[in-house]
Write a protein that holds these residues in place. Structure first.
Motif, PDB file in Angstrom:
ATOM      1  N   UNK A  34       0.788  -1.219   0.000  1.00 30.56           N
ATOM      2  CA  UNK A  34       0.000   0.000   0.000  1.00 30.56           C
ATOM      3  C   UNK A  34       0.825   1.276   0.000  1.00 30.56           C
ATOM      4  N   UNK A  35       0.101   2.388  -0.009  1.00 23.40           N
ATOM      5  CA  UNK A  35       0.712   3.707  -0.067  1.00 23.40           C
ATOM      6  C   UNK A  35       1.279   4.127   1.286  1.00 23.40           C
ATOM      7  N   UNK A  36       2.252   5.025   1.250  1.00 19.25           N
ATOM      8  CA  UNK A  36       2.611   5.770   2.452  1.00 19.25           C
ATOM      9  C   UNK A  36       1.718   7.014   2.428  1.00 19.25           C
ATOM     10  N   UNK A  37       0.987   7.239   3.492  1.00 19.07           N
ATOM     11  CA  UNK A  37      -0.024   8.297   3.543  1.00 19.07           C
ATOM     12  C   UNK A  37       0.472   9.428   4.442  1.00 19.07           C
ATOM     13  N   UNK A  38       0.318  10.652   3.964  1.00 19.97           N
ATOM     14  CA  UNK A  38       0.722  11.822   4.740  1.00 19.97           C
ATOM     15  C   UNK A  38      -0.458  12.768   4.900  1.00 19.97           C
ATOM     16  N   UNK A  39      -0.360  13.633   5.888  1.00 18.45           N
ATOM     17  CA  UNK A  39      -1.380  14.654   6.079  1.00 18.45           C
ATOM     18  C   UNK A  39      -0.723  15.937   6.561  1.00 18.45           C
ATOM     19  N   UNK A  40      -1.341  17.050   6.222  1.00 16.67           N
ATOM     20  CA  UNK A  40      -0.924  18.365   6.701  1.00 16.67           C
ATOM     21  C   UNK A  40      -2.152  19.054   7.284  1.00 16.67           C
ATOM     22  N   UNK A  41      -1.982  19.696   8.441  1.00 15.11           N
ATOM     23  CA  UNK A  41      -3.112  20.328   9.132  1.00 15.11           C
ATOM     24  C   UNK A  41      -2.709  21.700   9.652  1.00 15.11           C
ATOM     25  N   UNK A  42      -3.557  22.691   9.414  1.00 12.44           N
ATOM     26  CA  UNK A  42      -3.457  23.996  10.073  1.00 12.44           C
ATOM     27  C   UNK A  42      -4.649  24.090  11.015  1.00 12.44           C
ATOM     28  N   UNK A  43      -4.381  24.172  12.300  1.00  7.49           N
ATOM     29  CA  UNK A  43      -5.455  24.226  13.298  1.00  7.49           C
ATOM     30  C   UNK A  43      -6.031  25.640  13.376  1.00  7.49           C
ATOM     31  N   UNK A  44      -7.330  25.714  13.495  1.00  6.74           N
ATOM     32  CA  UNK A  44      -8.012  27.000  13.690  1.00  6.74           C
ATOM     33  C   UNK A  44      -7.916  27.382  15.164  1.00  6.74           C
ATOM     34  N   UNK A  45      -7.228  28.485  15.507  1.00  2.00           N
ATOM     35  CA  UNK A  45      -7.084  28.855  16.919  1.00  2.00           C
ATOM     36  C   UNK A  45      -8.409  29.153  17.610  1.00  2.00           C
ATOM     37  N   UNK A  46      -9.428  29.449  16.828  1.00  2.00           N
ATOM     38  CA  UNK A  46     -10.751  29.731  17.390  1.00  2.00           C
ATOM     39  C   UNK A  46     -11.592  28.467  17.584  1.00  2.00           C
ATOM     40  N   UNK A  47     -11.067  27.334  17.085  1.00  2.00           N
ATOM     41  CA  UNK A  47     -11.772  26.063  17.235  1.00  2.00           C
ATOM     42  C   UNK A  47     -10.792  24.990  17.713  1.00  2.00           C
ATOM     43  N   UNK A  48     -10.318  25.114  18.955  1.00  2.00           N
ATOM     44  CA  UNK A  48      -9.342  24.143  19.470  1.00  2.00           C
ATOM     45  C   UNK A  48      -9.939  22.737  19.540  1.00  2.00           C
ATOM     46  N   UNK A  49      -9.075  21.750  19.351  1.00  2.00           N
ATOM     47  CA  UNK A  49      -9.503  20.346  19.362  1.00  2.00           C
ATOM     48  C   UNK A  49      -8.850  19.661  20.551  1.00  2.00           C
ATOM     49  N   UNK A  50      -9.650  19.185  21.475  1.00  2.00           N
ATOM     50  CA  UNK A  50      -9.118  18.541  22.678  1.00  2.00           C
ATOM     51  C   UNK A  50      -8.773  17.079  22.419  1.00  2.00           C
ATOM     52  N   UNK A  51      -7.731  16.609  23.091  1.00  2.00           N
ATOM     53  CA  UNK A  51      -7.383  15.192  23.045  1.00  2.00           C
ATOM     54  C   UNK A  51      -6.398  14.803  21.972  1.00  2.00           C
ATOM     55  N   UNK A  52      -5.798  15.779  21.286  1.00  2.00           N
ATOM     56  CA  UNK A  52      -4.843  15.453  20.233  1.00  2.00           C
ATOM     57  C   UNK A  52      -3.566  14.878  20.823  1.00  2.00           C
ATOM     58  N   UNK A  53      -3.102  13.789  20.245  1.00  2.00           N
ATOM     59  CA  UNK A  53      -1.827  13.175  20.624  1.00  2.00           C
ATOM     60  C   UNK A  53      -1.408  12.228  19.511  1.00  2.00           C
ATOM     61  N   UNK A  54      -0.268  11.601  19.688  1.00  2.00           N
ATOM     62  CA  UNK A  54       0.226  10.623  18.729  1.00  2.00           C
ATOM     63  C   UNK A  54      -0.875   9.602  18.428  1.00  2.00           C
ATOM     64  N   UNK A  55      -1.200   9.440  17.150  1.00  2.00           N
ATOM     65  CA  UNK A  55      -2.315   8.571  16.771  1.00  2.00           C
ATOM     66  C   UNK A  55      -2.128   7.133  17.261  1.00  2.00           C
ATOM     67  N   UNK A  56      -0.873   6.686  17.369  1.00  2.00           N
ATOM     68  CA  UNK A  56      -0.610   5.302  17.798  1.00  2.00           C
ATOM     69  C   UNK A  56      -0.979   5.085  19.254  1.00  2.00           C
ATOM     70  N   UNK A  57      -1.117   6.148  20.021  1.00  2.00           N
ATOM     71  CA  UNK A  57      -1.448   6.034  21.441  1.00  2.00           C
ATOM     72  C   UNK A  57      -2.944   6.143  21.709  1.00  2.00           C
ATOM     73  N   UNK A  58      -3.719   6.294  20.649  1.00  2.00           N
ATOM     74  CA  UNK A  58      -5.165   6.424  20.775  1.00  2.00           C
ATOM     75  C   UNK A  58      -5.845   5.129  20.355  1.00  2.00           C
ATOM     76  N   UNK A  59      -7.004   4.873  20.928  1.00  2.19           N
ATOM     77  CA  UNK A  59      -7.797   3.737  20.472  1.00  2.19           C
ATOM     78  C   UNK A  59      -8.369   4.047  19.092  1.00  2.19           C
ATOM     79  N   UNK A  60      -8.758   3.017  18.377  1.00  2.00           N
ATOM     80  CA  UNK A  60      -9.350   3.230  17.055  1.00  2.00           C
ATOM     81  C   UNK A  60     -10.592   4.114  17.140  1.00  2.00           C
ATOM     82  N   UNK A  61     -11.407   3.887  18.148  1.00  5.61           N
ATOM     83  CA  UNK A  61     -12.630   4.673  18.326  1.00  5.61           C
ATOM     84  C   UNK A  61     -12.308   6.151  18.548  1.00  5.61           C
ATOM     85  N   UNK A  62     -11.288   6.412  19.368  1.00  2.21           N
ATOM     86  CA  UNK A  62     -10.899   7.800  19.652  1.00  2.21           C
ATOM     87  C   UNK A  62     -10.304   8.452  18.410  1.00  2.21           C
ATOM     88  N   UNK A  63      -9.506   7.691  17.657  1.00  2.00           N
ATOM     89  CA  UNK A  63      -8.941   8.243  16.414  1.00  2.00           C
ATOM     90  C   UNK A  63     -10.047   8.630  15.438  1.00  2.00           C
TER      91      UNK A  63
END
Length: 205
Positions: A34-63
């Motif tokens: 399969x492919x190597x998949x990449x992503x780029x993100x610019x976070x909106x400072x007015x819409x903070x997202x709680x709970x962000x961390x290394x994806x490997x440390x999250x459950x599938x449901x949380x991801x």
């Protein structure tokens, strides 16, 4: 510890100088298919997202939950890739750098600065800085990690539907005992990375 402190100091300085910062991460350098998949993100400072961390440390449901939150709330995001054919032609490092460049160029809003997970910076049209273990230290990179991980995992599940005997939904294409045994028994697929040793060895056998 000193390295982490140095990174924080550098990142703080970058945030003071640049308004639009993108985080970039990849998923899928180690798998045999399969492919190597990449992503780029610019976070909106007015819409903070709680709970962000290394994806490997999250459950599938949380991801999956955070994936939707990032899509909904990010100022801009882009998902890109390099194919298994490009990986074979360029090698995995160069293909990953290409995919990261594609992710940044695909952003609807172009950043002033890019923070890259790892220790190398791809060719970009703006300044950038590489952060080792950045998916734990930088929210933008964590968000990119989640988008890339969920995207690639979904693709492995789709591949599993086509080739259930390989077990892609379980091992996601990594060189597990199950995957290696499946290659030996059922053969190499067109989606496999022919330049990776376990696949190349099977083709020679």
């Amino acid at each position: 510890m000193k390295q982490v402190i140095d990174y924080f100091s550098k990142i703080i300085s970058i945030r003071e100088q640049y308004a639009l910062i993108a985080g970039v991460d990849e998923v899928g350098r180690g798998p045999l298919i399969g492919d190597v998949v990449t992503a780029a993100v610019i976070i909106n400072p007015n819409k903070p997202i709680e709970g962000l961390m290394d994806s490997k440390k999250l459950t599938e449901k949380k991801r999956e939950f955070l994936y939707d939150k990032i899509i909904e709330n990010a100022l801009a995001y882009s998902i890109a890739r390099s194919t298994s054919q490009e990986i074979d032609e360029l090698n995995i490092l160069n293909a990953t750098m290409l995919a990261m460049s594609r992710a940044v160029s695909g952003l609807s809003t172009q950043p002033n600065f890019v923070l890259i997970d790892g220790n190398r910076v791809p060719k970009l049209d703006c300044p950038a800085f590489a952060v080792v273990k950045g998916d734990n230290l930088v929210a933008e990179i964590s968000a990119a990690s989640i988008l890339a991980k969920v995207t690639r995992d979904r693709e492995m599940k789709s591949l599993d539907v086509l080739y259930p005997e390989y077990g892609f939904a379980k091992h996601k294409g990594y060189p597990t005992k199950q995957h290696l045994e499946a290659i030996a028994k059922h053969g190499v697929l067109s989606e496999h990375r022919k330049s990776f040793a376990p696949v190349a060895n099977q083709l020679l056998s």
